[in-house]
Write an enzyme that holds these catalytic residues in place. Structure first.
Site, PDB file in Angstrom:
ATOM      1  N   ASN A 157       0.457  -1.362  -0.085  1.00 35.15           N
ATOM      2  CA  ASN A 157      -0.046   0.448  -0.315  1.00 35.15           C
ATOM      3  C   ASN A 157       0.650   1.580  -0.074  1.00 35.15           C
ATOM      4  O   ASN A 157       0.443   2.438   0.172  1.00 35.15           O
ATOM      5  CB  ASN A 157      -0.662   0.379   0.716  1.00 35.15           C
ATOM      6  CG  ASN A 157      -0.377   0.091   2.663  1.00 35.15           C
ATOM      7  OD1 ASN A 157       1.077  -0.259   2.258  1.00 35.15           O
ATOM      8  ND2 ASN A 157      -0.570  -0.265   3.759  1.00 35.15           N
ATOM      9  N   GLU A 164       1.438   4.628   7.346  1.00 34.50           N
ATOM     10  CA  GLU A 164       0.464   4.094   6.723  1.00 34.50           C
ATOM     11  C   GLU A 164      -0.577   4.685   5.802  1.00 34.50           C
ATOM     12  O   GLU A 164       0.210   6.151   6.105  1.00 34.50           O
ATOM     13  CB  GLU A 164      -0.980   3.042   7.488  1.00 34.50           C
ATOM     14  CG  GLU A 164      -0.583   2.042   7.928  1.00 34.50           C
ATOM     15  CD  GLU A 164       0.013   1.403   7.604  1.00 34.50           C
ATOM     16  OE1 GLU A 164       0.569   1.214   6.333  1.00 34.50           O
ATOM     17  OE2 GLU A 164       0.086   0.059   7.939  1.00 34.50           O
TER      18      GLU A 164
END
Ligand code: PGA
Length: 270
Positions: A157, A164
């Site tokens: 990702n 993140e």
């Protein structure tokens, strides 16, 4: 085995070396790392070298190579001061899935770094102490004068460390301190097999912030395999955005070297 890349590209000042396979890429990256450590050590009166280390499956052959260089007498970590990128939360250092365990197994237990010169975020601190624990980590790194050499991998990702994807604009996403984060579903899915299923993967982690990562004087990024090709291409060729944390590295391009195998580079144009 040849350590000559099959292709070398440049992106925003970053150098991107592409090798046929992850073994040759890891060997070349480890040699680059060892040379950089030697050079930095020689420039300092106290010979100190501040290293930022990463975990995951990607750096395993890289660490094996550093250990081999050490065993053959070509590399010493006696003056290295090490800060690790991240740790699951909560987790015991005895847990084989903890990054404490990983680092001991793959590196610290096999080289000459003094134990009191290694620092990992502690997945066993009580909840109420997390904020201060993370702030202390950042203060220690600042006191060292920042990180000289930072190793990174990239998530499917686009995450770097456990930073993140975020909706924060690029500048804010680039100034995040060390903190507790919520793991992305993709990250938990990818960690699932080693935890015996994604439901057993901790929901949180402690993550070195983007600010200290991007401030590192040199960054070595490793990425292997087709599953990383999209994250690599978006990081190198896409816009700078918190949605793809790897793209934040474009802001410090000249400090970054990417070490890829052909599969991870499949979506990059010459
Ligand atoms: P991996 O993880 O090496 O296990 O693929 C890399 C990362 O998520 O940064």
């Amino acid at each position: 085995m040849s350590k000559t890349p099959v292709r070398t590209l440049t992106r925003q000042g970053a150098t991107v070396h592409i090798y046929p396979d992850k073994m040759t890429a890891s060997q070349a990256a480890a040699q680059f790392w060892a040379d950089a450590m030697t050079r930095i050590g020689e420039q300092r009166a106290d010979a100190k070298v501040v290293l930022g280390m990463a975990t995951g499956s990607t750096p395993i052959p890289f660490y094996a190579e550093l250990v081999d260089l050490h065993r053959r007498g070509h590399l010493s970590f006696a003056k290295a001061v090490i800060y690790n990128l991240d740790e699951y939360y909560p987790i015991s250092p005895l847990d084989p899935n903890s990054y404490h365990y990983y680092m001991h197994q793959h590196l610290f237990g096999q080289i000459d770094v003094p134990a009191n010169q290694t620092h990992l975020l502690d997945g066993s601190v009580p909840h109420w102490a997390i904020g201060e624990h993370c702030r202390q980590f950042d203060r220690w790194i600042v006191r060292e004068g920042g990180i000289d050499l930072q190793l990174l991998g990239i998530g499917r990702n686009g995450h770097i460390g456990f930073n993140e994807p975020t909706d924060l604009p690029g500048p804010a996403a680039s100034q995040l301190p060390t903190r507790r984060i919520t793991l992305h579903p993709v990250t938990r899915a990818d960690a699932g097999p080693s935890f015996g299923g994604r439901d057993h993967v901790p929901r949180h982690a402690l993550a070195l912030g983007t600010e200290p990562i991007l401030a590192a004087r040199q960054i070595v990024m490793l990425a292997f395999g087709t599953t990383k090709a999209e994250a690599v291409a978006r990081s190198l060729d896409g816009p700078i955005t918190g949605r793809v944390p790897g793209s934040l590295l474009q802001q410090v391009g000249p400090n970054v070297t990417w070490w890829l195998n052909s599969d991870a580079a499949a979506l990059l144009r010459d």
